[in-house]
Design a protein around this motif. Structure first.
Motif, mmCIF file in Angstrom:
data_model
loop_
_atom_site.group_PDB
_atom_site.id
_atom_site.type_symbol
_atom_site.label_atom_id
_atom_site.label_comp_id
_atom_site.label_asym_id
_atom_site.label_seq_id
_atom_site.Cartn_x
_atom_site.Cartn_y
_atom_site.Cartn_z
ATOM 1 N N GLN A 141 0.653 -1.248 -0.131
ATOM 2 C CA GLN A 141 0.181 0.314 -0.201
ATOM 3 C C GLN A 141 0.853 1.213 -0.007
ATOM 4 O O GLN A 141 0.769 2.202 -0.452
ATOM 5 N N ARG A 144 2.127 1.585 -3.373
ATOM 6 C CA ARG A 144 0.972 2.279 -4.597
ATOM 7 C C ARG A 144 1.123 3.476 -3.996
ATOM 8 O O ARG A 144 0.973 4.016 -4.994
ATOM 9 N N SER A 148 1.985 6.825 -6.825
ATOM 10 C CA SER A 148 1.062 7.957 -7.105
ATOM 11 C C SER A 148 0.895 8.858 -6.840
ATOM 12 O O SER A 148 0.788 9.994 -8.077
#
Length: 152
Positions: A141, A144, A148
Motif C-alpha cells: 500500500q 502504491r 501515485s
C-alpha cells in the motif's frame, strides 16, 4: 505496581479458566455440541464473565485515565468488516475442532501434552503468518501511494 497488576490479572484469569474447566477440550466440545450431548455448564462461566466485565467497562467509560496506566488503549475501529468476520469464523472453527482457544491452550502447556504443544506451535505460526501478511499488505500500500504521489 506496573508488573504486579498484570501478573495478578493473569493469575486470576488463569485460575478462572482452570476452575471453570475451559482448559479441558472435552468440556468445551460438550458445550459446543448443542444438537448432541450438550453440556450447558460453561454458560455459567460466560454469564459470570459478563457480570464482571460489563460494570468494569461502564466504570472505565467514566474515567478520564486508567488507575494504573498513563492512558487507555482502545481499539480504533468499532465497525464490523470482512477481516473481523473472517477472523471470528476462523477462531470459531478452530475452537470447535480442537476445543481450545489461546488462553486455555497456553495454560494447558503446563501438562506438556504433545497435542497441546502442537496446537500452540501451530497457533503461534498462524499469528506470525498473519503479521507477515499484514506487513506485506502495508508495504504494498505504501509503495502504491508513493508511486501515485510521484505520478501526480
Amino acid at each position: 505496581m506496573w508488573i504486579i497488576a498484570p501478573l495478578l490479572c493473569g493469575l486470576v484469569f488463569g485460575a478462572g479458566l482452570l476452575i471453570s474447566g475451559m482448559v479441558q477440550p472435552t468440556k468445551v466440545l460438550g458445550f459446543l455440541d448443542v444438537f448432541g450431548a450438550w453440556d450447558p455448564s460453561l454458560l455459567v462461566v460466560m454469564v459470570a464473565a459478563l457480570a464482571v466485565s460489563v460494570p468494569g467497562f461502564m466504570l472505565v467509560d467514566r474515567s478520564a485515565r486508567p488507575w494504573l496506566g498513563g492512558q487507555f488503549f482502545r481499539p480504533g475501529k468499532s465497525g464490523i468488516d470482512l477481516p473481523l468476520v473472517t477472523g471470528a469464523a476462523m477462531f470459531g472453527v478452530g475452537w470447535g475442532l480442537v476445543g481450545l482457544c489461546p488462553g486455555p491452550a497456553l495454560e494447558s502447556l503446563a501438562t506438556l501434552s504433545p497435542a497441546i504443544i502442537v496446537f500452540v506451535v501451530a497457533m503461534a505460526a498462524g499469528m506470525m503468518a498473519h503479521d507477515a501478511w499484514q506487513q506485506s499488505r502495508l508495504a504494498a500500500q505504501r509503495s502504491r501511494e508513493l508511486a501515485s504521489a510521484a505520478d501526480g
